[in-house]
Design an enzyme around this catalytic site. Structure first.
Site, PDB file in Angstrom:
ATOM      1  N   GLY A 148      35.167  21.936   0.758  1.00  0.00           N
ATOM      2  CA  GLY A 148      36.390  22.268   1.502  1.00  0.00           C
ATOM      3  C   GLY A 148      36.932  21.019   2.175  1.00  0.00           C
ATOM      4  N   PHE A 149      37.676  21.214   3.255  1.00  0.00           N
ATOM      5  CA  PHE A 149      38.302  20.073   3.930  1.00  0.00           C
ATOM      6  C   PHE A 149      37.264  19.069   4.423  1.00  0.00           C
ATOM      7  CE2 PHE A 149      41.752  23.145   4.184  1.00  0.00           C
ATOM      8  CZ  PHE A 149      42.838  22.348   3.870  1.00  0.00           C
ATOM      9  N   GLY A 150      36.183  19.571   5.023  1.00  0.00           N
ATOM     10  CA  GLY A 150      35.166  18.685   5.571  1.00  0.00           C
ATOM     11  C   GLY A 150      34.366  18.006   4.469  1.00  0.00           C
ATOM     12  N   GLU A 179      52.307  34.106  10.051  1.00  0.00           N
ATOM     13  CA  GLU A 179      52.947  33.585   8.840  1.00  0.00           C
ATOM     14  C   GLU A 179      53.079  34.672   7.780  1.00  0.00           C
ATOM     15  OE1 GLU A 179      51.804  28.922   9.615  1.00  0.00           O
ATOM     16  OE2 GLU A 179      50.767  29.912   7.987  1.00  0.00           O
ATOM     17  N   GLN A 211      41.993  20.030  10.493  1.00  0.00           N
ATOM     18  CA  GLN A 211      41.923  18.685  11.098  1.00  0.00           C
ATOM     19  C   GLN A 211      40.530  18.337  11.612  1.00  0.00           C
ATOM     20  OE1 GLN A 211      43.241  15.745  11.609  1.00  0.00           O
ATOM     21  NE2 GLN A 211      44.872  16.250  10.192  1.00  0.00           N
TER      22      GLN A 211
END
Ligand SMILES: Cc1cc2nc3c(=O)[nH]c(=O)nc-3n(C[C@H](O)[C@H](O)[C@H](O)COP(=O)(O)OP(=O)(O)OC[C@H]3O[C@@H](n4cnc5c(N)ncnc54)[C@H](O)[C@@H]3O)c2cc1C
Length: 435
Positions: free
Chosen positions: A17-19, A174, A323
């Site tokens: 994933g992102f990390g 959203e 982030q």
């Protein structure tokens, strides 16, 4: 797993994933052997899942092959594998394709939907954490309208067109905004023989304001935007159960709805062997020190949603967002190299770059550390940031073209029932898994 022995230390990362990807990139040119394991062969850009659910984007444009991210690095190995257990005493990991030894293990397994033990909501409600789940939701939304067209029972028709979204964080906001835009711009054209004005979109938030992690101004403005779009925003109401037709709450309010989307909580994805009570914190997260080391375990690290680093500024850990996961991946990459070179590690300090959410066309809210703004400019900033962080040039281009097309044409052309979804099948599957 057919991974060659190397004289360099082996870093096994669980989760692309992102990390996990940020860490693998950081280590790709260093004197280590990197083995990345993921149960999917793609990276999922979760912030845009709601656009897949509402026909704004094709799923392929928010997924990216993990192998391609690190093509050409001889020290990098990817295996499509579901990690089943970590044996910390022998430094081995058991997966569905075999076992592997690690010198350093990094857990980056992210999070999953937390139903807080409510079986009714879990089996009959919809989650939106993965691409298959988003496609299921897309099918269900469209199938409901097809079904509404066929029934003569007004009560049933209303329930088919009644959407309940639980959770007033960015995901709920959203999704509610996107559904409201579909109701306004697309349904009347697609279903001219159905009174789609009766469709209701309900956003339910247990607290006193939506987007509670953002500024009060952002919350107020987002609520105003949603109301302008015709979304019913319910605050200070807690959903207590769902039987597939009726949503009950802690008040007298009951919703008759065929669709409930649960966006009201996540918990870390745990691994067997790393599930001792002493290792875990709130929401199943692994407690780590300022160097991402899992407290009490040698050579084991955790980053991203699964890691809980308690600092003075973030006593409950960093926000479960992209982030922090990316920054932690980069910081751990540096520290692993420092550790191997026998240099002191540097503690992680999170740089908060702000947060944002979009409600719909020309409507977004942005909180940056120094500035806060809402409306059209915020919407452009939101689009730019999401395009920037999407992985892959093709994906950026496809998403950009889609957005321009949707903006100009007031359209969302991916409203396709590719794989029909049956709520009953989901209930049966859960039953089988339990038995
Ligand atoms: C609908 C939605 C909208 C979001 N919107 C935003 C947003 O606008 N901004 C923002 O900053 N954040 C947003 N987030 C949160 C953000 O996506 C997460 O915080 C981020 O993905 C966490 O990164 P991670 O690396 O910890 O985990 P993930 O990105 O979730 O990656 C975890 C990886 O681990 C793999 N994995 C898990 N278990 C195993 C196993 N046993 N074996 C092998 N592989 C495994 C998974 O397949 C996955 O690839 C959103 C999340 C969702 C669901």
């Amino acid at each position: 797993m057919n991974i060659p022995q190397s004289s360099n230390p082996r870093v096994v990362i669980v989760g692309g994933g992102f990390g996990g990807i940020a860490l693998a990139k950081k280590l790709s040119k260093k004197e280590v052997q990197v083995v990345l394991l993921d149960k999917h062969n793609y990276h999922n850009f979760q912030p845009l899942l709601y656009q897949v659910s509402t026909g704004g984007l094709e799923p392929d444009s928010i997924a990216y092959p993990i192998r391609k991210v690190l093509q050409g690095y001889p020290n990098f190995f990817f295996r499509l594998a579901q990690v089943q257990e970590v044996k910390t005493d022998t430094k081995r990991i058991k997966t569905n394709i075999g076992e592997i030894f690690y010198d350093y293990l990094v857990v980056a397994t992210g999070s999953e939907t937390n139903f807080f033990g409510n079986k009714g909501i879990e089996t009959k409600g919809m989650a939106m954490k993965t691409i298959p789940q988003s496609l299921n939701l897309r099918s269900l939304i469209l199938e409901n309208f097809e079904q509404a067209l066929l029934t003569d029972d007004l009560h049933e028709r209303d329930a088919l067109m009644n959407f309940v979204i639980v959770g007033g964080g960015p995901t709920g906001v959203e999704l509610a905004g996107a559904l409201a835009e579909i109701k306004k711009g697309i349904l009347p054209k697609d279903y001219p023989d159905l009174d789609t004005r009766r469709a209701q979109i309900n956003l339910i938030q247990s607290g006193g304001r939506i987007l509670p992690a953002m500024s009060e101004k952002a919350s107020e403005k987002a609520e105003k935007f949603l109301e302008e779009l015709g979304v019913n925003v319910w605050k200070n109401i807690r959903v207590t159960d769902y039987d597939g037709k009726r949503v009950t709450t802690n008040t007298k309010t009951i919703f008759e709805a065929e669709t409930l989307v649960w966006a009201a909580g996540v918990k870390a994805v745990g691994l067997k062997g790393l599930d001792g009570e002493e290792l875990l914190s709130r929401g199943n997260r692994l407690r780590v020190n300022e160097f991402h080391q899992v407290i009490g375990l040698d050579g084991v690290f955790a980053i991203g949603d699964v890691a809980q680093m308690e600092t003075e500024k973030f006593p409950e850990g960093h926000p479960m967002m992209a982030q922090p996961a990316m920054q932690q991946g980069k910081s751990l990459g540096d520290n692993i190299v420092r550790m191997i070179e026998e240099k002191p590690m540097k503690p992680f300090v999170y740089k908060d770059k702000g947060s944002m959410a979009t409600v719909g066309r020309n409507k977004a809210v942005v909180d940056l550390p120094k500035f806060r703004f809402q409306g059209v400019f915020a919407w452009f900033v939101w689009m730019f940031v999401h395009l920037y962080f999407l992985i892959g040039f093709r994906n950026r281009l496809v998403v950009f073209i889609n957005w321009v097309y949707n903006y100009v044409r007031f359209d969302r052309e991916a409203r396709l029932i590719i794989r029909p979804f049956k709520k009953q099948n989901k209930v049966e599957r859960h039953k089988l898994m339990r038995d």
